[in-house]
Enzyme design. Structure first.
Site, PDB file in Angstrom:
ATOM      1  N   SER A   1      58.277 -45.502 -84.913  1.00 27.42           N
ATOM      2  CA  SER A   1      57.954 -44.354 -85.785  1.00 27.42           C
ATOM      3  C   SER A   1      58.749 -44.732 -87.206  1.00 27.42           C
ATOM      4  CB  SER A   1      58.485 -43.038 -85.061  1.00 27.42           C
ATOM      5  OG  SER A   1      58.260 -41.881 -85.736  1.00 27.42           O
TER       6      SER A   1
ATOM      7  N   LYS B   1      53.641 -46.696 -83.579  1.00 33.12           N
ATOM      8  CA  LYS B   1      53.548 -45.264 -83.560  1.00 33.12           C
ATOM      9  C   LYS B   1      53.411 -44.566 -84.870  1.00 33.12           C
ATOM     10  CE  LYS B   1      55.775 -40.919 -82.636  1.00 33.12           C
ATOM     11  NZ  LYS B   1      55.609 -40.148 -84.070  1.00 33.12           N
TER      12      LYS B   1
END
Length: 180
Positions: free
Chosen positions: A92, A117
């Protein structure tokens, strides 16, 4: 190469404190380790990148209707050679930090490919106490790369971990030493 090290730096304030200490100490290169980092808040990664990158787009979000929100660095930055350590558990916001530095050729990315991600999620609690977790937007790098579609960040130097020492960290230290 002398080292000044902060370990287990957490959150935006911890990063600001570490960068300030490094600048005051006259540190001439920076290695950032985001291996096994689960990510964090978009606003925090934008502020961290803003401290380290020249003026330009850091990341942007795009919802399913195509509405776009862009986040920029303002041009005040710390200009030192950098390397970023990543692995398959870099996730992320940690990936977007590394991706922005990589795409601006501002840091060597070293380690293993990341997870990829690049979606923001929202949890919606239901009346029966259960919840659903839905993706609400996608994040894209400055060069419009969707890390989920690409399959993560491909490091500039792919270096496997070994049972002896930390070959990835050693490669990062060697990389910044060559840049100084």
């Amino acid at each position: 190469l002398e080292k000044l090290e902060f370990t287990d730096v957490r959150g935006l304030e911890g990063v600001k404190e570490a960068i300030s200490a490094f600048q005051q100490a006259g540190v001439s290169a920076l290695v950032v380790d985001v291996r096994s980092n689960p990510g964090g808040l978009l606003d925090d990664v934008v502020k961290i990148c803003d401290m380290l990158l020249p003026e330009g787009l850091i990341v942007y979000t795009e919802d399913r209707s195509g509405a776009r929100e862009e986040y920029y660095a303002d041009g005040e930055y710390w200009n030192v050679p950098m390397a970023v350590l990543v692995n398959e558990y870099s996730y992320s916001a940690a990936e977007f930090f590394a991706a922005a530095l990589q795409e601006y050729n501002w840091a060597d990315i070293i380690g293993a490919e990341t997870t990829g991600k690049s979606r923001s999620q929202q949890t919606i609690e239901l009346s029966d106490g259960s919840a659903i977790h839905v993706s609400t937007a996608r994040y894209l790098t400055p060069m419009r790369v969707d890390l989920a579609e690409q399959g993560g960040i491909v490091p500039d130097q792919i270096v496997a971990l070994t049972s002896k020492g930390d070959a990835q960290r050693d490669a990062a230290l060697a990389a910044v030493q060559l840049m100084t």
